[in-house]
Design an enzyme around this catalytic site. Structure first.
Site, PDB file in Angstrom:
ATOM      1  N   GLY A  23      -8.119   8.411   6.553  1.00 57.41           N
ATOM      2  CA  GLY A  23      -8.651   8.860   8.184  1.00 57.41           C
ATOM      3  C   GLY A  23      -9.304   8.330   8.377  1.00 57.41           C
TER       4      GLY A  23
ATOM      5  N   ALA B 225     -11.520   4.496   2.050  1.00 54.32           N
ATOM      6  CA  ALA B 225     -13.074   4.671   1.634  1.00 54.32           C
ATOM      7  C   ALA B 225     -13.428   3.022   2.890  1.00 54.32           C
ATOM      8  CB  ALA B 225     -12.963   3.415   1.048  1.00 54.32           C
TER       9      ALA B 225
ATOM     10  N   ILE C  52      -9.513  -0.646   2.945  1.00 56.48           N
ATOM     11  CA  ILE C  52     -10.303  -0.185   4.281  1.00 56.48           C
ATOM     12  C   ILE C  52      -9.280   0.051   5.359  1.00 56.48           C
ATOM     13  CG2 ILE C  52     -12.135  -1.016   6.031  1.00 56.48           C
ATOM     14  CD1 ILE C  52     -13.720  -0.391   3.648  1.00 56.48           C
ATOM     15  N   ASP C  53      -9.021   0.992   6.412  1.00 54.69           N
ATOM     16  CA  ASP C  53      -7.866   0.550   7.596  1.00 54.69           C
ATOM     17  C   ASP C  53      -8.665   1.594   8.605  1.00 54.69           C
ATOM     18  OD1 ASP C  53      -5.762  -0.113   9.035  1.00 54.69           O
ATOM     19  OD2 ASP C  53      -4.372   1.419   8.050  1.00 54.69           O
ATOM     20  N   SER C  54      -8.860   2.404   8.571  1.00 55.20           N
ATOM     21  CA  SER C  54      -9.514   3.115   9.357  1.00 55.20           C
ATOM     22  C   SER C  54     -11.042   2.000   9.960  1.00 55.20           C
ATOM     23  CB  SER C  54     -10.463   4.953   9.378  1.00 55.20           C
ATOM     24  OG  SER C  54      -8.928   5.817   8.581  1.00 55.20           O
TER      25      SER C  54
ATOM     26  N   ASP D 199       0.867  -0.837  -0.087  1.00 53.01           N
ATOM     27  CA  ASP D 199       0.504  -0.034   0.157  1.00 53.01           C
ATOM     28  C   ASP D 199       1.069   0.950   0.023  1.00 53.01           C
ATOM     29  OD1 ASP D 199      -2.536   1.531   0.047  1.00 53.01           O
ATOM     30  OD2 ASP D 199      -2.819   1.594   2.362  1.00 53.01           O
TER      31      ASP D 199
HETATM   32  P1  13P Z   1      -9.424   4.547   5.105  1.00 51.64           P
HETATM   33  O1  13P Z   1      -8.442   6.186   6.258  1.00 51.64           O
HETATM   34  O2  13P Z   1     -10.492   5.806   4.795  1.00 51.64           O
HETATM   35  O3  13P Z   1      -9.792   2.762   5.702  1.00 51.64           O
HETATM   36  O4  13P Z   1      -8.423   4.239   3.680  1.00 51.64           O
HETATM   37  C1  13P Z   1      -7.488   3.341   3.715  1.00 51.64           C
HETATM   38  C2  13P Z   1      -6.543   3.340   2.719  1.00 51.64           C
HETATM   39  O5  13P Z   1      -6.508   3.910   1.241  1.00 51.64           O
HETATM   40  C3  13P Z   1      -5.325   2.220   2.432  1.00 51.64           C
HETATM   41  O6  13P Z   1      -5.019   2.640   1.507  1.00 51.64           O
HETATM   42  O1  G3H Z   2      -4.029   4.827   3.681  1.00 52.57           O
HETATM   43  C1  G3H Z   2      -3.185   4.448   5.005  1.00 52.57           C
HETATM   44  C2  G3H Z   2      -3.390   3.629   4.961  1.00 52.57           C
HETATM   45  O2  G3H Z   2      -4.169   3.725   6.351  1.00 52.57           O
HETATM   46  C3  G3H Z   2      -2.155   2.692   5.777  1.00 52.57           C
HETATM   47  O3  G3H Z   2      -1.551   3.787   7.418  1.00 52.57           O
HETATM   48  O4  G3H Z   2       1.204   4.307   7.036  1.00 52.57           O
HETATM   49  O5  G3H Z   2      -0.228   4.414   9.375  1.00 52.57           O
HETATM   50  O6  G3H Z   2      -0.400   1.881   8.151  1.00 52.57           O
HETATM   51  P1  G3H Z   2      -0.089   3.519   7.953  1.00 52.57           P
HETATM   52 ZN    ZN Z   3      -4.642   4.487   0.749  1.00 51.46          ZN
END
Ligand code: 13P
Ligand code: G3H
Ligand code: ZN
Length: 313
Positions: free
Chosen positions: A183, A217, A259-261, A82
Site C-alpha cells: 500500500g 516495494a 510494484i503496484d501502488s 501474485d
Molecule cells: P506495493 O503496494 O508497494 O506496490 O506492493 C505491491 C506488491 O507487493 C504486490 O504483491
Molecule cells: O499485494 C497486493 C497487490 O498490490 C495487489 O492488490 O489484491 O488489490 O489487486 P489487489
Molecule cells: Zn505483495
C-alpha cells in the site's frame, strides 16, 4: 517469444546484481504502459495478476491481453500469480497458461506453510515447461486483496528458518519481510524509512545464489501523490521505500521487486490532473491515454534508475 518462467531471469539477475520489476496488471492500459517501457529499454519483465485482478478482468481477458503484448514486444515476459492463497487457485492459473505462481502461506503456522508450498511446487514442477514457484516466510504489514495485516500481526522473516523451508518445499524463490509493506502508507509520519538489510544479508549467506523477492516495494512517488492532492484528492503522509534502498536490495540477493501502488498513483494522479484541466471531456481515451503514458514513463525510469534491468532482455 512465448511466455517464460522466472528461472533464467533470476539466475541472470542474481549474477548481474540487478532485479526484475514485477508489476501488477488489471487492464489493457496498464499492460500497454508497462510493456512499452520495458520494450524501449530492452528489459525482461514480470507481469503479475492478483486474485482480485483476475476477478475484475477475468482470466481469459488478461491472458489475451498479455498474448497481445507478447506479439507486439519481443521481450522475455513471465506471467505470475501474485499472492495465491490456495493450491486450487495456483493449479487453475497454471492450467490456464501462467508461467509462474506465488503461493502465499505466510499467515499459516510454519509446518502448514511448508506443506501447502510443497504441494504447489510438486504440481508446478511436474508441468512441461516447468512453472516456477515463489513462497513467503515472514509477514508484511498492509493490504493484500481484502486482507488487512496490522503492524502487530506483521513479522520479520527469521533467517534461521530459510534453509529448512527452501529445502523442504523446493520453492524457486522466497519473498521475505524486512520492513517493506503493501500500500501507500508504509511508514508513519516523521518515521525514518528503514529496511532490515542485516536480515537480508544473513539470508543471502544461508542461501547462496537463491533469488529473494521484495513485496511492498513501491516508492510512493511524491510527484503523483502531490498531483492527487492538488487536484481534489486527500492522501495524508503517504511514504514509500526510498529508491536507494531498492537499489541496494537489487545489488544483493533480491531478484524480484513488486510494484503496484506506484502504478495506481501514476494512473490516478494523471487522470485527476486531466479532469482538472479538461472538466468538460468525457471520452475515456482522452484520459486513459495520458494515464498509460504516465505509467510508461514511470516504469521506464524505475527500470533504468532503480532496478538496473535495462538492456538485459
Ligand atoms: P506495493 O503496494 O508497494 O506496490 O506492493 C505491491 C506488491 O507487493 C504486490 O504483491
Ligand atoms: O499485494 C497486493 C497487490 O498490490 C495487489 O492488490 O489484491 O488489490 O489487486 P489487489
Ligand atoms: Zn505483495
Amino acid at each position: 517469444m512465448p511466455l517464460v518462467s522466472t528461472k533464467d531471469m533470476f539466475a541472470k539477475a542474481y549474477e548481474g546484481g540487478y532485479a526484475i520489476g514485477a508489476f501488477n496488471v488489471n487492464n489493457m492500459e496498464i499492460i500497454q504502459g508497462i510493456t512499452k517501457a520495458a520494450s524501449e529499454v530492452n528489459s525482461p519483465l514480470i507481469l503479475q495478476v492478483s486474485a482480485g485482478a483476475r476477478k475484475y478482468a477475468s482470466h481469459t481477458y488478461l491472458m489475451k491481453l498479455v498474448e497481445a503484448a507478447l506479439e507486439e514486444n519481443d521481450l522475455p515476459i513471465a506471467l505470475h500469480l501474485d499472492h495465491g492463497d490456495s493450491f486450487e487457485l495456483c493449479k487453475s492459473v497454471i492450467d490456464g497458461g501462467f508461467t509462474s505462481v506465488m503461493i502465499d502461506g505466510s499467515h499459516l503456522p510454519y509446518e502448514e506453510n511448508i506443506a501447502l508450498t510443497a504441494k504447489v511446487v510438486e504440481y508446478a514442477h511436474s508441468r512441461n515447461p516447468v512453472v516456477t514457484v515463489e513462497a513467503e516466510l515472514g509477514r508484511l504489514e498492509g493490504v493484500e486483496d481484502d486482507i488487512v495485516v496490522s503492524a502487530e500481526e506483521a513479522s520479520y522473516t527469521k533467517p534461521e528458518q530459510v534453509e529448512d523451508f527452501v529445502k523442504r518445499t523446493g520453492c524457486d524463490s522466497l519473498a521475505i519481510a524486512i520492513g517493506t509493506s503493501h500500500g501507500a502508507y508504509k511508514f508513519k509520519p516523521g518515521q525514518k524509512p528503514q529496511l532490515r538489510f542485516d536480515i537480508l544479508e544473513d539470508i543471502e549467506k544461508r542461501l547462496p545464489g537463491f533469488p529473494i523477492v521484495l513485496h511492498g516495494a513501491s516508492s510512493v512517488i511524491p510527484e503523483f501523490v502531490q498531483k492527487i492532492n492538488q487536484y481534489g484528492g486527500d492522501m495524508p503522509d503517504a511514504i514509500g521505500i526510498p529508491e536507494e534502498m531498492l537499489r541496494q536490495a537489487a545489488s544483493m540477493a533480491v531478484c524480484k521487486i513488486n510494484i503496484d501502488s506506484d502504478l495506481r498513483l501514476a494512473m490516478t494522479g494523471t487522470i485527476r490532473e486531466y479532469f482538472h484541466n479538461n472538466p468538460g471531456h468525457f471520452d475515456p481515451r482522452q484520459y486513459l491515454g495520458p494515464a498509460r503514458e504516465a505509467i510508461a514513463a514511470m516504469v521506464k525510469r524505475k527500470i533504468v534508475n532503480v532496478l538496473g534491468s535495462d538492456n538485459k532482455a
